[in-house]
Write an enzyme that holds these catalytic residues in place. Structure first.
Site, PDB file in Angstrom:
ATOM      1  CB  SER A  29      30.675  33.377  14.501  1.00  0.00           C
ATOM      2  OG  SER A  29      31.033  34.630  13.923  1.00  0.00           O
ATOM      3  CE1 TYR A  54      33.530  31.151  10.145  1.00  0.00           C
ATOM      4  CE2 TYR A  54      32.238  33.042  10.857  1.00  0.00           C
ATOM      5  CZ  TYR A  54      33.157  32.058  11.132  1.00  0.00           C
ATOM      6  OH  TYR A  54      33.711  31.962  12.389  1.00  0.00           O
TER       7      TYR A  54
END
Length: 300
Positions: free
Chosen positions: A144, A157
């Site tokens: 990501s 995250y």
């Protein structure tokens, strides 16, 4: 006359939703033999039917939690036994949580890290062992842009995806001594998938993907290309390089701007009660796309 080669054998994790589901669809159109992995048994059966309709040569459903290393080992073993080997693995399983670090329940923080980082390690370990035994294969890992920058309200995250990026680079170096083995990291920015609505939250709001938002199909295309040709890190998203450059070269400016930007664009305006979302168990709402087709120039 061109003679078609044998159908590619690919295992896809996170195949019940978002990027994983889009990747399964794309591979199905190529006539691949697929192994679909997710915690969501009923949804996986639905995805299997979608893949068969799109032209998959064969589809095998293997429910498993990637955070459980024994379940992952069993899934790979099932795939190898069913198809006499495996050519590639796309690891797209992932979950998210929103909230100030000190407000996120410990079990939710640990759940995000367990799925995203420990799950990546479990899938990579099992895959590389199979590739080493059988002469090679391709491993594609989903990272990501949040594996390269930091934002408020998403520490679980970000921590997990920074770990995934570090693991991927280590594996790429080690794979140089494994003939025929390729490891690719794909790092999307904001993607129009249900992960934000399925995420845990204690902020009083659901999350939004950071603009500009791209499609899961575009990320899936990068994942499939990664099966064919190793790339160290494939950025998917127009804004990724700008965000990373700002984070690295202008940290003071980045730190001042990122919180108001997350308040404005990273949180949904509607209220939402505190929830663990799909972090600790599957939740309803899995699909290929989410509800953000309008955000800042989505690309297909």
């Amino acid at each position: 006359m061109t003679v078609a080669g044998p159908a590619r054998r690919v295992l896809v994790t996170g195949a019940s939703s978002g990027i994983g589901r889009a990747t399964a669809h794309r591979l199905a159109t190529e006539g691949a033999r697929l192994v679909l992995v997710s915690r969501s048994v009923e949804v996986l059966e639905e995805v299997a039917r979608e893949c068969t309709a799109r032209g998959a040569a064969e589809v095998l459903v293997v429910p498993a939690d990637v955070g459980d290393h024994a379940a992952v080992d069993a899934a790979l073993a099932t795939a190898v036994a069913a198809y006499d080997g495996i050519d590639g693995v796309v690891h797209a399983a992932g979950v998210a949580a929103y909230g100030r670090f000190q407000d996120v329940p410990p079990e939710v923080f640990e759940g995000v890290v367990r799925t995203n980082l420990v799950g990546t390690a479990n899938v990579a370990r099992a895959s590389l062992r199979v590739f080493e035994e059988r002469g090679g294969g391709s491993l594609v890992l989903l990272g990501s842009v949040l594996g390269k920058i930091a934002t408020p309200w998403m520490s679980p995250y970000a921590v997990s995806k920074w770990g995934v990026a570090g693991l991927a680079r280590s594996l790429q170096i080690e794979a140089r001594r494994l003939p025929g083995t390729r490891v690719t990291l794909v790092s999307p920015g904001g993607v129009d998938t249900p992960i934000y609505d399925l995420a845990a939250t204690v902020t009083g709001h659901a999350g939004n993907p950071p603009p500009p938002v791209t499609t899961p199909e575009r990320v899936a295309a990068a994942c499939v290309r990664g099966l064919d040709q190793q790339r160290r890190d494939v950025d998917v998203g127009r804004g990724n390089k700008l965000m990373v450059t700002g984070f690295r070269r202008l940290p003071g400016v980045f730190d001042r701007l990122v919180t108001p930007l997350m308040d404005r664009f990273g949180q949904d305006g509607r209220t939402k009660p505190a929830t663990t979302g799909n972090v600790l168990a599957p939740a309803r709402g899995e699909a290929v796309r989410g509800r953000w087709p309008h955000v800042w120039g989505q690309l297909r």
